[in-house]
Design an enzyme around this catalytic site. Structure first.
Site, mmCIF file in Angstrom:
data_model
loop_
_atom_site.group_PDB
_atom_site.id
_atom_site.type_symbol
_atom_site.label_atom_id
_atom_site.label_comp_id
_atom_site.label_asym_id
_atom_site.label_seq_id
_atom_site.Cartn_x
_atom_site.Cartn_y
_atom_site.Cartn_z
ATOM 1 N N LYS A 236 0.852 -1.190 0.000
ATOM 2 C CA LYS A 236 0.000 0.000 0.000
ATOM 3 C C LYS A 236 0.883 1.233 0.000
ATOM 4 O O LYS A 236 1.957 1.226 0.598
ATOM 5 C CB LYS A 236 -0.887 0.045 1.250
ATOM 6 C CG LYS A 236 -2.140 0.879 1.063
ATOM 7 C CD LYS A 236 -3.211 0.038 0.427
ATOM 8 C CE LYS A 236 -4.571 0.671 0.427
ATOM 9 N NZ LYS A 236 -5.602 -0.329 0.118
ATOM 10 N N PRO B 238 -6.024 2.918 -7.595
ATOM 11 C CA PRO B 238 -6.660 3.959 -6.778
ATOM 12 C C PRO B 238 -7.061 3.466 -5.390
ATOM 13 O O PRO B 238 -7.237 2.274 -5.160
ATOM 14 C CB PRO B 238 -7.896 4.346 -7.588
ATOM 15 C CG PRO B 238 -8.080 3.299 -8.614
ATOM 16 C CD PRO B 238 -6.869 2.445 -8.684
ATOM 17 N N SER C 274 -12.261 1.389 -10.274
ATOM 18 C CA SER C 274 -12.424 0.115 -9.572
ATOM 19 C C SER C 274 -13.629 0.110 -8.622
ATOM 20 O O SER C 274 -14.017 -0.945 -8.118
ATOM 21 C CB SER C 274 -11.139 -0.211 -8.795
ATOM 22 O OG SER C 274 -10.877 0.785 -7.834
ATOM 23 N N GLY D 97 -19.493 3.360 -1.849
ATOM 24 C CA GLY D 97 -20.747 3.407 -1.095
ATOM 25 C C GLY D 97 -21.917 3.877 -1.955
ATOM 26 O O GLY D 97 -23.018 3.320 -1.884
ATOM 27 N N ALA E 75 -16.350 4.004 4.315
ATOM 28 C CA ALA E 75 -15.531 5.214 4.306
ATOM 29 C C ALA E 75 -14.209 4.921 5.017
ATOM 30 O O ALA E 75 -13.356 4.251 4.470
ATOM 31 C CB ALA E 75 -16.278 6.361 4.946
ATOM 32 N N MET E 76 -14.085 5.380 6.244
ATOM 33 C CA MET E 76 -12.776 5.233 6.902
ATOM 34 C C MET E 76 -12.640 3.917 7.663
ATOM 35 O O MET E 76 -13.612 3.188 7.877
ATOM 36 C CB MET E 76 -12.513 6.416 7.825
ATOM 37 C CG MET E 76 -13.444 6.502 8.985
ATOM 38 S SD MET E 76 -14.905 7.450 8.580
ATOM 39 C CE MET E 76 -15.342 8.039 10.201
HETATM 40 N N1 PHE Z 1 -8.128 0.297 -3.349
HETATM 41 C C1 PHE Z 1 -7.931 -1.049 -3.796
HETATM 42 C C2 PHE Z 1 -8.050 -1.985 -2.586
HETATM 43 O O1 PHE Z 1 -7.942 -1.579 -1.442
HETATM 44 C C3 PHE Z 1 -6.570 -1.167 -4.418
HETATM 45 C C4 PHE Z 1 -6.493 -1.502 -5.875
HETATM 46 C C5 PHE Z 1 -7.398 -1.016 -6.811
HETATM 47 C C6 PHE Z 1 -5.474 -2.293 -6.312
HETATM 48 C C7 PHE Z 1 -7.283 -1.353 -8.136
HETATM 49 C C8 PHE Z 1 -5.353 -2.648 -7.645
HETATM 50 C C9 PHE Z 1 -6.265 -2.179 -8.559
HETATM 51 O O2 PHE Z 1 -8.296 -3.161 -2.733
#
Ligand code: PHE
Length: 349
Positions: A78, A114, A147, A186, A239-240
């Site tokens: 991450k 993202p 995504s 959401g 959210a968080m």
């Molecule tokens: N935000 C996504 C997650 O937490 C991360 C991600 C999105 C990774 C798109 C790869 C492609 O799962």
């Protein structure tokens, strides 16, 4: 902080202080055991760099578990970018370009996409300097797009499994669902729930989301300070993180928690408290994997969009296995998910 670093069982942490904006960049590469380490880029203003780093460390572990539990050939990582307040367009763009260069220099040690605070349009910018290690660019730039849609579909499938388990039928019709957060995941989840006949309420701090869902769609709005006290069947944190903790769990008036947010459980022991209260918890990284699976699958494993959708729907089946293992072993659903993920990481299954 030193203890947090020593206790973390990941592979590497890349740190960059971006002098031009005053932003901190942390890339936590947790595991490349099952494939290239992949994880979203979270961008927001943290109170200090320590909390940003801590967040990256925990979120990266979540990504490892997420891919492992779904038997997907990627490792966990991450990135967290902590900005000093809001940046103007130009300096934000500059920061993202320099961040892309850093990713490029890592030469495949880290792939991103993202996460909260970043969009597919941001991925386009990062990819200008960071390609080919950037997922989820817009379709116009050759990516698989946003995504959030796939993530919301996975959460919905998880809710169907949860309803089956709680009420004996997978339909959401008439079920009262409270969404905490009506943003890119959401918001779409809410639309799907409404289409299936659920009774949806929501909470958000963003005036745009409130206008859209309360004023235009007529949904019941729950003020953020009341979100843990509202009576509902399913509480959906979208959210968080850290929303399920010692302060909030005793207040909950739901039968299950199924949501898209990462790191919902505050501390070890909180999953047990939920279980003792008789609240069925669908582990976050089982439920919210849809976006990462679909996008990475389409962009690097050659999945068609139909195949991606099918894989995302299977999140419901994986959750069924988690519930069954928790029952059979008398453990929390969180521990059950962890066991399945760990078995994969150890190469037992
Ligand atoms: N935000 C996504 C997650 O937490 C991360 C991600 C999105 C990774 C798109 C790869 C492609 O799962």
């Amino acid at each position: 902080m030193e203890t947090a670093l020593k206790d973390w069982d990941g592979e590497a942490i890349v740190v960059r202080y971006d002098r031009l904006t005053g932003a901190w960049i942390f890339i936590a590469v947790h595991s490349s055991r099952l494939g290239p380490a992949t994880g979203g880029t979270r961008l927001k203003a943290y109170p200090d760099y320590q909390s940003a780093l801590q967040d990256a460390l925990r979120l990266a572990v979540g990504m490892t578990c997420k891919f492992a539990v779904h038997d997907f050939p990627r490792g966990g990582a991450k990135a967290v970018i902590s900005t000093p307040g809001l940046l103007d367009r130009q300096s934000r763009r500059g920061l993202l370009l320099r961040y892309g260069t850093l990713i490029r220099q890592l030469n495949g040690m880290f792939y991103t996409g993202p996460d909260s605070g970043t969009s597919s349009e941001d991925m386009d910018v990062i990819a200008e300097t960071g390609a080919p290690y950037v997922h989820s660019r817009t379709a116009a730039r050759g990516g698989a797009g946003d995504s959030g849609l796939a993530t919301s579909l996975g959460v919905f499938a998880a809710m169907q499994t949860t309803c089956e388990r709680l009420f004996g039928g997978a339909s959401l019709k008439g079920r009262r669902v409270l969404a905490q957060g009506a943003g890119s995941v959401g918001g779409r989840l809410i639309e799907r729930l409404l289409a299936d006949g659920a009774v949806v309420s929501f909470s958000d701090v963003d005036p745009n989301a409130i206008r859209r869902f309360r004023d235009e769609r007529g949904l019941a709005f729950v003020p953020p300070e009341d979100v843990f006290d509202a009576d509902c069947d399913i509480f959906a944190p979208c959210a968080m993180g850290n929303v399920l903790n010692r302060q909030t769990i005793p207040r909950l008036k739901c039968q299950a928690v199924v949501g898209a947010a990462n790191n919902q459980i505050g501390a070890e022991g909180d999953a047990e408290t939920l279980r003792e209260r008789g609240i069925l918890y669908a582990p976050d990284y089982v439920v919210n994997a849809g976006g990462a699976l679909a996008i990475t699958g389409m962009e690097s494993l050659g999945w068609s969009s139909a195949q991606a959708e099918q894989e995302v729907r299977r999140i419901g089946d994986t959750l069924k296995r988690v519930f069954a293992l928790a029952d059979a072993e008398g453990i929390t659903t969180e521990a059950a998910a962890r066991r399945i993920a760990e078995a994969r990481l150890q190469g037992w299954t």
